[in-house]
Enzyme design. Structure first.
Site, short mmCIF file in Angstrom:
data_model
loop_
_atom_site.label_atom_id
_atom_site.label_comp_id
_atom_site.label_asym_id
_atom_site.label_seq_id
_atom_site.Cartn_x
_atom_site.Cartn_y
_atom_site.Cartn_z
N GLY A 1 -16.07 21.70 57.24
CA GLY A 1 -16.07 22.36 58.54
C GLY A 1 -14.73 22.95 58.90
N HIS B 1 -13.09 29.95 53.81
CA HIS B 1 -14.50 29.55 53.66
C HIS B 1 -15.41 30.78 53.75
CE1 HIS B 1 -12.80 25.74 55.53
NE2 HIS B 1 -13.33 25.29 54.40
N GLN C 1 -13.08 10.40 51.00
CA GLN C 1 -11.98 11.10 50.31
C GLN C 1 -10.68 11.05 51.10
OE1 GLN C 1 -14.29 14.94 50.44
NE2 GLN C 1 -12.25 15.84 50.57
N ARG D 1 -6.07 22.53 57.79
CA ARG D 1 -4.96 21.74 58.31
C ARG D 1 -3.84 22.61 58.89
NH1 ARG D 1 -6.50 18.07 53.75
NH2 ARG D 1 -7.09 16.13 54.76
O1 PAF Z 1 -12.78 21.00 49.49
C1 PAF Z 1 -13.38 20.42 50.41
O2 PAF Z 1 -13.49 20.92 51.55
C2 PAF Z 1 -13.95 19.04 50.15
O3 PAF Z 1 -13.15 18.31 49.28
C3 PAF Z 1 -15.41 19.08 49.65
C4 PAF Z 1 -15.51 19.77 48.31
C5 PAF Z 1 -16.28 19.81 50.67
C6 PAF Z 1 -15.93 17.65 49.50
O4 PAF Z 1 -15.90 16.95 50.69
#
Ligand code: PAF
Length: 287
Positions: free
Chosen positions: A40, A46, A70, A196
């Site tokens: 998001g 993106h 993660q 970020r």
């Molecule tokens: O690159 C990211 O935004 C994340 O590491 C991913 C691949 C969506 C996995 O949570």
């Protein structure tokens, strides 16, 4: 169209929140499915991935899930930017068919079977600085691949080591999706786009530009036939060091993520990771 239970239609986009509802919506899709997994806070980087997926597939799925496994203890999981409504609007405008926004409970069980990053490639650089991070990334990406069954999956080159490990997971586990690496998107000053970046104040933003400046200088050196990794790293260090608060690494690897002494054209990635204030940024260039 009858919508699955935990879903809503936001004009052209269907937003679903759990696996079962997703499957119902997925079954109605035919032809190639492009998939863009995200956490998001969508930005132009993106959008670049989404547009490419829209161009190359009959339908497109975007997942939005801030994956807790993660993030390490003390990292920014709690303050990670959340912009669900704005993200859905972006997806709608970009031509996405389904936005998958699962809840944590619908994705994870209590005593999970784990996927582990490979012992060498998964434990250098990002893996060394963020121990366990890649286990979490691979775990969620494997789940998402299994849920979405994508024909083509789109990942940015900015997370170069993540991209290498996901490609390895696809090969090692014989996964049936095509991994499509996509170019890094930068702002007009050269900063690689990242969710970020919103944490940076004006002064920090200026200092953060030293990362892309150092990479650009490295690329100029290589253009002038300087292939020595020591010399390139020294120059990058001189540019970055006065501007940042903590350097995690400057490194030069081949496309398999082996450390190298000499740059080889078409087979090298130069990487940098550093803290500006409390914000950790990564960047790289592919030579
Ligand atoms: O690159 C990211 O935004 C994340 O590491 C991913 C691949 C969506 C996995 O949570």
């Amino acid at each position: 169209m009858i919508l699955p239970k935990n879903s809503q239609k936001v004009e052209a986009v269907i937003v679903v929140n759990d696996y079962k509802s997703f499957k119902e919506a997925r079954e109605k899709l035919s032809g190639s499915v492009g998939f863009v997994p995200t956490m998001g806070a969508l930005h132009e980087g993106h959008i670049g991935l989404i547009k490419r997926a829209v161009d190359e597939n009959e339908t497109v799925v975007v997942s939005i899930f801030v994956n807790p496994t993660q993030f390490l203890e003390g990292e920014d999981l709690d303050k990670y930017p959340k912009k669900d409504l704005a993200d859905i609007e972006i997806c709608k405008r970009a031509g996405v068919d389904i936005v998958f926004m699962p809840t944590i409970d619908s994705i994870y069980s209590k005593d999970e079977l784990k996927i582990e990053a490979p012992k060498i490639r998964g434990f250098i650089l990002e893996g060394a600085k963020r121990s366990g991070h890649f286990d979490g990334v691979l775990q969620i990406v494997m789940k998402l691949f299994n849920i979405v069954s994508p024909t083509n999956s789109y990942f940015g080159k900015k997370d170069a080591q993540q991209l290498a490990l996901i490609t390895q997971m696809k090969n090692d586990y014989f996964l049936d999706t095509n991994i499509v690496p996509c170019e890094i998107v930068r702002d007009s000053s050269g900063l690689a786009l990242s969710s970020r970046n919103v944490y940076l104040d004006t002064q920090e933003y200026k200092r953060a530009l030293s990362l892309s400046r150092a990479l650009k200088e490295a690329s100029l050196m290589i253009g002038n036939k300087e292939f020595s990794v020591d010399k390139i790293e020294d120059t990058m260090y001189e540019i970055v060091e006065p501007n940042i608060d903590k350097l995690d690494y400057i490194a030069v690897v081949d496309r398999e993520f082996n450390m190298v002494d000499e740059v080889e054209i078409n087979n090298t990635i130069i990487l940098v990771a550093a803290f500006i204030g409390t914000t950790r940024l990564i960047d790289n260039i592919w030579i």
